[in-house]
Write a protein that holds these residues in place. Structure first.
Motif, PDB file in Angstrom:
ATOM      1  N   SER A   1     -10.021   7.898  -5.761  1.00  0.00           N
ATOM      2  CA  SER A   1     -10.249   9.329  -5.928  1.00  0.00           C
ATOM      3  C   SER A   1     -10.225   9.578  -7.430  1.00  0.00           C
ATOM      4  CB  SER A   1      -9.150  10.133  -5.228  1.00  0.00           C
ATOM      5  OG  SER A   1      -7.889   9.850  -5.801  1.00  0.00           O
ATOM      6  N   PRO A   2     -10.690  10.733  -7.902  1.00  0.00           N
ATOM      7  CA  PRO A   2     -10.650  10.996  -9.340  1.00  0.00           C
ATOM      8  C   PRO A   2      -9.244  10.833  -9.898  1.00  0.00           C
ATOM      9  CG  PRO A   2     -12.000  12.632  -8.225  1.00  0.00           C
ATOM     10  CD  PRO A   2     -11.341  11.818  -7.150  1.00  0.00           C
ATOM     11  N   GLY A   3      -9.107   9.939 -10.889  1.00  0.00           N
ATOM     12  CA  GLY A   3      -7.807   9.705 -11.492  1.00  0.00           C
ATOM     13  C   GLY A   3      -6.844   8.917 -10.634  1.00  0.00           C
ATOM     14  N   MET A   4      -7.279   8.459  -9.471  1.00  0.00           N
ATOM     15  CA  MET A   4      -6.444   7.712  -8.530  1.00  0.00           C
ATOM     16  C   MET A   4      -5.220   8.519  -8.095  1.00  0.00           C
ATOM     17  SD  MET A   4      -7.913   4.831  -7.922  1.00  0.00           S
ATOM     18  CE  MET A   4      -9.346   3.967  -8.580  1.00  0.00           C
ATOM     19  N   ILE A   5      -5.309   9.827  -8.205  1.00  0.00           N
ATOM     20  CA  ILE A   5      -4.151  10.664  -7.919  1.00  0.00           C
ATOM     21  C   ILE A   5      -3.739  10.579  -6.455  1.00  0.00           C
ATOM     22  CG2 ILE A   5      -3.325  13.056  -7.895  1.00  0.00           C
ATOM     23  CD1 ILE A   5      -5.094  13.516 -10.373  1.00  0.00           C
ATOM     24  N   ASP A   6      -4.700  10.444  -5.553  1.00  0.00           N
ATOM     25  CA  ASP A   6      -4.363  10.370  -4.127  1.00  0.00           C
ATOM     26  C   ASP A   6      -3.500   9.161  -3.807  1.00  0.00           C
ATOM     27  OD1 ASP A   6      -5.767  12.669  -3.751  1.00  0.00           O
ATOM     28  OD2 ASP A   6      -7.479  11.746  -2.725  1.00  0.00           O
ATOM     29  N   LEU A   7      -3.681   8.041  -4.540  1.00  0.00           N
ATOM     30  CA  LEU A   7      -2.855   6.861  -4.302  1.00  0.00           C
ATOM     31  C   LEU A   7      -1.382   7.156  -4.575  1.00  0.00           C
ATOM     32  CD1 LEU A   7      -4.936   3.894  -5.798  1.00  0.00           C
ATOM     33  CD2 LEU A   7      -4.234   4.161  -3.419  1.00  0.00           C
ATOM     34  N   PHE A   8      -1.119   8.012  -5.547  1.00  0.00           N
ATOM     35  CA  PHE A   8       0.254   8.332  -5.928  1.00  0.00           C
ATOM     36  C   PHE A   8       0.871   9.412  -5.048  1.00  0.00           C
ATOM     37  CE2 PHE A   8      -1.267   6.277  -9.750  1.00  0.00           C
ATOM     38  CZ  PHE A   8      -0.154   5.612 -10.245  1.00  0.00           C
ATOM     39  N   GLU A   9       0.056  10.311  -4.551  1.00  0.00           N
ATOM     40  CA  GLU A   9       0.577  11.479  -3.846  1.00  0.00           C
ATOM     41  C   GLU A   9       1.510  11.092  -2.697  1.00  0.00           C
ATOM     42  OE1 GLU A   9       1.076  15.594  -3.360  1.00  0.00           O
ATOM     43  OE2 GLU A   9       0.022  14.507  -4.944  1.00  0.00           O
ATOM     44  N   THR A  10       1.177  10.013  -1.998  1.00  0.00           N
ATOM     45  CA  THR A  10       1.980   9.591  -0.851  1.00  0.00           C
ATOM     46  C   THR A  10       3.351   9.075  -1.259  1.00  0.00           C
ATOM     47  OG1 THR A  10      -0.039   8.985   0.346  1.00  0.00           O
ATOM     48  CG2 THR A  10       2.015   8.024   1.144  1.00  0.00           C
ATOM     49  N   VAL A  11       3.411   8.362  -2.400  1.00  0.00           N
ATOM     50  CA  VAL A  11       4.643   7.648  -2.743  1.00  0.00           C
ATOM     51  C   VAL A  11       5.566   8.401  -3.700  1.00  0.00           C
ATOM     52  CG1 VAL A  11       3.573   5.415  -2.347  1.00  0.00           C
ATOM     53  CG2 VAL A  11       3.545   6.372  -4.653  1.00  0.00           C
ATOM     54  N   LEU A  12       5.042   9.323  -4.493  1.00  0.00           N
ATOM     55  CA  LEU A  12       5.851   9.951  -5.541  1.00  0.00           C
ATOM     56  C   LEU A  12       7.140  10.600  -5.028  1.00  0.00           C
ATOM     57  CD1 LEU A  12       3.200  11.503  -7.964  1.00  0.00           C
ATOM     58  CD2 LEU A  12       4.649   9.500  -8.354  1.00  0.00           C
ATOM     59  N   PRO A  13       7.153  11.216  -3.844  1.00  0.00           N
ATOM     60  CA  PRO A  13       8.418  11.815  -3.388  1.00  0.00           C
ATOM     61  C   PRO A  13       9.529  10.796  -3.140  1.00  0.00           C
ATOM     62  CG  PRO A  13       6.549  12.772  -2.211  1.00  0.00           C
ATOM     63  CD  PRO A  13       6.030  11.574  -2.952  1.00  0.00           C
ATOM     64  N   TYR A  14       9.192   9.514  -3.085  1.00  0.00           N
ATOM     65  CA  TYR A  14      10.176   8.476  -2.768  1.00  0.00           C
ATOM     66  C   TYR A  14      10.516   7.606  -3.982  1.00  0.00           C
ATOM     67  CZ  TYR A  14       8.763   9.805   1.944  1.00  0.00           C
ATOM     68  OH  TYR A  14       8.490  10.519   3.089  1.00  0.00           O
ATOM     69  N   CYS A  15      10.037   7.986  -5.152  1.00  0.00           N
ATOM     70  CA  CYS A  15      10.145   7.110  -6.321  1.00  0.00           C
ATOM     71  C   CYS A  15      11.387   7.399  -7.153  1.00  0.00           C
ATOM     72  CB  CYS A  15       8.896   7.246  -7.200  1.00  0.00           C
ATOM     73  SG  CYS A  15       7.404   6.658  -6.378  1.00  0.00           S
TER      74      CYS A  15
ATOM     75  N   THR B   1       0.871  -1.178   0.000  1.00  0.00           N
ATOM     76  CA  THR B   1       0.000   0.000   0.000  1.00  0.00           C
ATOM     77  C   THR B   1       0.909   1.229   0.000  1.00  0.00           C
ATOM     78  OG1 THR B   1      -0.091   0.310   2.408  1.00  0.00           O
ATOM     79  CG2 THR B   1      -1.685  -1.244   1.431  1.00  0.00           C
ATOM     80  N   PRO B   2       0.394   2.376  -0.393  1.00  0.00           N
ATOM     81  CA  PRO B   2       1.244   3.572  -0.360  1.00  0.00           C
ATOM     82  C   PRO B   2       1.847   3.827   1.018  1.00  0.00           C
ATOM     83  CG  PRO B   2      -0.696   3.999  -1.692  1.00  0.00           C
ATOM     84  CD  PRO B   2      -0.908   2.658  -1.063  1.00  0.00           C
ATOM     85  N   GLU B   3       1.042   3.673   2.057  1.00  0.00           N
ATOM     86  CA  GLU B   3       1.529   3.950   3.404  1.00  0.00           C
ATOM     87  C   GLU B   3       2.599   2.937   3.828  1.00  0.00           C
ATOM     88  OE1 GLU B   3      -2.170   5.800   2.518  1.00  0.00           O
ATOM     89  OE2 GLU B   3      -1.685   3.671   2.528  1.00  0.00           O
ATOM     90  N   ASP B   4       2.348   1.656   3.546  1.00  0.00           N
ATOM     91  CA  ASP B   4       3.329   0.622   3.905  1.00  0.00           C
ATOM     92  C   ASP B   4       4.619   0.798   3.115  1.00  0.00           C
ATOM     93  OD1 ASP B   4       1.561  -0.496   5.676  1.00  0.00           O
ATOM     94  OD2 ASP B   4       0.982  -2.180   4.388  1.00  0.00           O
ATOM     95  N   ALA B   5       4.487   1.166   1.848  1.00  0.00           N
ATOM     96  CA  ALA B   5       5.669   1.326   1.003  1.00  0.00           C
ATOM     97  C   ALA B   5       6.564   2.448   1.521  1.00  0.00           C
ATOM     98  CB  ALA B   5       5.238   1.587  -0.436  1.00  0.00           C
ATOM     99  N   VAL B   6       5.968   3.575   1.835  1.00  0.00           N
ATOM    100  CA  VAL B   6       6.752   4.703   2.340  1.00  0.00           C
ATOM    101  C   VAL B   6       7.394   4.356   3.670  1.00  0.00           C
ATOM    102  CG1 VAL B   6       6.573   7.051   3.249  1.00  0.00           C
ATOM    103  CG2 VAL B   6       5.489   6.471   1.074  1.00  0.00           C
TER     104      VAL B   6
END
Length: 334
Positions: free
Chosen positions: A229-243, A194-199
């Motif tokens: 969420s629209p476009g599933m953007i919220d799923l990415f917001e958490t992880v993108l800074p670590y990618c 999950t985004p939270e577990d991954a971070v």
């Protein structure tokens, strides 16, 4: 084999047209049509598969171990592979390990050794990333299903999480010593599921050479509830800074709250439930400078990957010309 390290282009110099966007070779499978393991196939077989990708306009591939494990090639055959790759005019921007968890109870130590071997091979072939994950082999039910994600698969053991952190940190040390990066592929029911577990896992590893592969397509295809969420953007917001790398693919997704049913199917990036135009632009805003690796399941997989590559380049071209982005994110074409 003598060292022939290849220095990849500086990401600060990438433009929309030069940004590494690879085709994942997974579609060709681990065996040839006559049943020969790809790793044992003659070089002419490798060349024929690589040529199909080159004819679609790709400059780079990701030679996943689910196709051809470079870590298991003899030095002579690895040289042979490099020669074929050069003859076909292709480069390698990333190397992915698939279903080869370093904490697999049976094969974990061998998978760890293979990961170290990949980390040594990567700079020799010009790759800046080795991608690993904690997913494991498909179950019998998954192998029989139309889409393997319709059946439950491996679930990581919480007791092995400290060992997973230790081994990923060890690989991070090796990656840093070789001037490259290690990326952890997000996948359901794993330590980075999950985004939270991954971070949290990346934070617990605490290594500058270790980042995330936000392969959230692995999550949106599941026939189970997921945050939306629209476009599933919220799923990415958490992880993108670590990618630092990106397996990129998309799916349709539908949920019927009345019956509790779900449906999903692979589609090109611009048709799926994820708004990749918005997500890629947001990634650039947050400083993403990693390679992409296009993936697709079913139909003409490499043909769809080529469409996805062109889509990504268009999005990059539009985003990199934004005057509001910092200079070091605009690229030379800005």
């Amino acid at each position: 084999m003598e060292s022939r390290a290849t220095t990849p282009p500086d990401p600060a110099d990438w433009t929309a047209e030069t940004w590494p966007i690879a085709c994942n070779m997974l579609t060709f499978g681990a065996t040839t049509p006559d049943g020969t393991p790809t790793i044992d196939a003659p070089a002419v077989t490798w060349a024929g598969q690589l040529r199909q990708v080159r004819e679609l306009g790709f400059d780079h591939i990701d030679p996943t171990d689910a196709w051809l494990s470079l870590a298991k090639l003899s030095p002579e055959r690895l040289d042979e592979f490099r020669s074929v790759l050069a003859d076909e005019g292709l480069g390698i921007s990333s190397i992915s390990m698939t279903r080869s968890s370093v904490v697999d109870r049976k094969n974990g130590e061998q998978n760890l050794a293979d990961a170290h071997r990949f980390l040594d091979i990567a700079p020799e072939v010009g790759a800046s990333i080795v991608n690993v994950g904690f997913m494991q082999g498909l179950t019998a039910a998954q192998q029989k299903a139309l889409w393997f994600w319709l059946e439950p698969g491996h679930v990581d053991d919480p007791e092995l999480r400290p060992l997973a952190i230790e081994r990923i940190r060890e690989l991070g040390d090796h990656a840093a010593a070789n001037g490259i990066q290690l990326s952890l592929e997000m996948y359901e029911d794993t330590y980075v599921g999950t985004p939270e577990d991954a971070v949290q896992f990346v934070k617990d590893v605490g290594h500058d050479a270790v980042g995330l592969n936000p392969d959230i397509g692995n999550l949106v295809r599941l026939h189970r509830p997921i945050p939306s969420s629209p476009g599933m953007i919220d799923l990415f917001e958490t992880v993108l800074p670590y990618c630092n790398f990106w397996h990129i693919k998309s799916y349709t997704r539908d949920e019927d709250p009345t019956t509790g049913s779900y449906s999903s199917a692979p589609v090109p990036l611009k048709y799926g439930v994820i708004n990749y135009r918005a997500v890629i632009r947001r990634a650039l805003e947050l400083g993403y400078r990693g390679p992409f690796c296009t993936e697709h399941y079913g139909s003409d997989s490499i043909g769809v990957c080529a469409e996805n590559r062109d889509y990504i380049r268009q999005v990059l071209g539009s985003a990199l010309n934004r005057p509001d982005l910092p200079t070091n994110q605009q690229g030379a074409s800005a």
